[in-house]
Enzyme design. Structure first.
Site, PDB file in Angstrom:
ATOM      1  N   CYS A 160       0.845  -1.200   0.000  1.00 11.59           N
ATOM      2  CA  CYS A 160       0.000   0.000   0.000  1.00 11.59           C
ATOM      3  C   CYS A 160       0.876   1.244   0.000  1.00 11.59           C
ATOM      4  O   CYS A 160       0.838   2.050  -0.917  1.00 11.59           O
ATOM      5  CB  CYS A 160      -0.931  -0.039   1.194  1.00 11.59           C
ATOM      6  SG  CYS A 160      -2.166  -1.328   0.963  1.00 11.59           S
ATOM      7  N   ARG A 180      -0.742   4.016  -2.398  1.00  9.41           N
ATOM      8  CA  ARG A 180      -1.810   3.889  -3.403  1.00  9.41           C
ATOM      9  C   ARG A 180      -3.179   3.724  -2.779  1.00  9.41           C
ATOM     10  O   ARG A 180      -4.202   4.052  -3.382  1.00  9.41           O
ATOM     11  CB  ARG A 180      -1.537   2.697  -4.335  1.00  9.41           C
ATOM     12  CG  ARG A 180      -1.605   1.378  -3.633  1.00  9.41           C
ATOM     13  CD  ARG A 180      -1.559   0.172  -4.547  1.00  9.41           C
ATOM     14  NE  ARG A 180      -1.524  -1.022  -3.721  1.00  9.41           N
ATOM     15  CZ  ARG A 180      -2.602  -1.606  -3.196  1.00  9.41           C
ATOM     16  NH1 ARG A 180      -3.818  -1.140  -3.449  1.00  9.41           N
ATOM     17  NH2 ARG A 180      -2.489  -2.659  -2.416  1.00  9.41           N
ATOM     18  N   SER A 282     -10.710  -5.227   7.854  1.00 11.89           N
ATOM     19  CA  SER A 282     -11.188  -5.993   6.694  1.00 11.89           C
ATOM     20  C   SER A 282     -10.047  -6.758   6.041  1.00 11.89           C
ATOM     21  O   SER A 282      -9.044  -6.142   5.660  1.00 11.89           O
ATOM     22  CB  SER A 282     -11.783  -5.048   5.654  1.00 11.89           C
ATOM     23  OG  SER A 282     -12.876  -4.356   6.209  1.00 11.89           O
TER      24      SER A 282
END
Ligand SMILES: Nc1nc(=O)c2c([nH]1)NC[C@@H]1CN(c3ccc(C(=O)N[C@@H](CCC(=O)O)C(=O)O)cc3)CN21
Ligand SMILES: O=c1ccn([C@H]2C[C@H](O)[C@@H](COP(=O)(O)O)O2)c(=O)[nH]1
Length: 283
Positions: A160, A180, A282
């Site tokens: 990420c 990102r 998540s």
């Protein structure tokens, strides 16, 4: 801290609902956020509107710098953040490249320290940067990137916060970090700590003064099951002043970071915070 809350508020006010296929959840999303951390004046960007587990964030960074590829290695230094992605993600469990329990595959630090070339040899991106900066060299390409599209299928998650670029102006070191995708309630709380600490550490081991750290985020989101806690609880709290990060001055080389450094070599002073909030995660 104000810029963090401003970003959270912006997502609540202007965010667009986007279906995320990988997690099966909707995310309230904005595009582009630029955060700046004042490392020169040791304004540690720790979230104060809830209790932040900053030690786990620094441990995660240390694992990346060491090239770890296994959630057990992260756990051993005080970081539990990779357990779920390594062991509870069906797509990764079904992936033939997964080497077994806790394996994360060719993610983050593996790319940073052992980028595989076509001829079978490896590139140690971090060592090249440390060697250059120590000599006072900035070749305008002091880039540590974990983003290797050729090996996405060999890891449990694409990176990420994927690229860290170091810049020298005289004796002051700067860092620009690109991300990102950002889980603002959970991930950003860690990523802010990591960008700040990475610049502070790199300045310390290469013999420079730290300047500012610039953090560029593309897709910043709040998952649907996190929204009530953020909107109705965290955003109603008044922030406290920034604490300071104290790093053991005996850390003077990349080898020190690789061998003996632990979380005991980091201390935060003046951290006043509100009560913890447990956000859903998540996978
Ligand atoms: N959905 C998602 N969000 C993320 O932020 C994220 C991922 N996945 N997968 C890869 C890593 C793992 N990261 C994580 C994982 C868990 C926490 C977390 O649970 N934090 C808690 C407490 C952690 C602790 O007690 O050490 C928190 O309240 O901040 C934070 C970042 C960041 N990344
Ligand atoms: O350092 C990190 C690592 C991960 N995240 C978040 C951002 C997303 O919510 C997920 C990754 O999902 P993708 O589908 O691969 O974008 O993890 C983070 O904020 N910070």
């Amino acid at each position: 801290m104000k810029q963090y809350l401003a970003l959270c508020q912006r997502i609540v006010d202007d965010g667009v609902w986007i279906e995320n296929e990988r997690t099966g959840k909707r995310c309230l999303t904005v595009i582009n956020a630029d955060l700046t951390y004042d490392v020169a004046n040791n304004q540690f960007p720790l979230i104060t509107t809830r209790k932040s587990f900053w030690k786990a964030a620094i441990a995660e960074l240390l694992g990346y710098l060491r090239g770890y590829d296994n959630a057990a290695q992260f756990r051993a230094i005080g970081c539990n953040t990779w357990n779920a992605n390594a062991n509870d993600n069906q797509a990764w469990l079904d992936n033939p490249y997964r080497k077994g329990e806790d394996d994360m595959g060719r993610v983050y630090g593996v790319q940073g320290r052992r980028w595989q070339k076509a001829d079978g040899t490896v590139i140690d991106q971090l060592k090249k940067i440390v060697d250059d900066l120590t000599k006072g060299i900035d070749d305008r390409g002091e880039i540590l990137t974990f983003y290797n599209p050729g090996e996405f299928d060999m890891g449990c998650l694409r990176p990420c916060m994927h690229t860290h670029t170091f810049s020298l102006l005289g004796d002051t070191l700067y860092l620009t970090s690109a991300q990102r995708s950002c889980d603002v309630p959970l991930g950003l709380n860690f990523n802010q700590v990591q960008v700040f600490t990475l610049l502070a550490l790199m300045a310390q081991i290469t013999g420079h003064k730290p300047g500012q750290a610039y953090h560029k985020i593309i897709n910043a989101h709040i998952y649907e099951d996190q929204l009530p806690l953020m909107r109705d609880e965290q955003l109603t709290r008044t922030p406290f002043a920034s604490p300071q990060l104290i790093i053991n001055p005996k850390i003077t080389s990349l080898e020190d970071l690789e061998t003996w450094v632990t979380l005991d070599d980091f201390e935060v002073v003046g951290y006043q915070h509100h009560a913890p909030i447990q956000y859903p995660f998540s996978v």
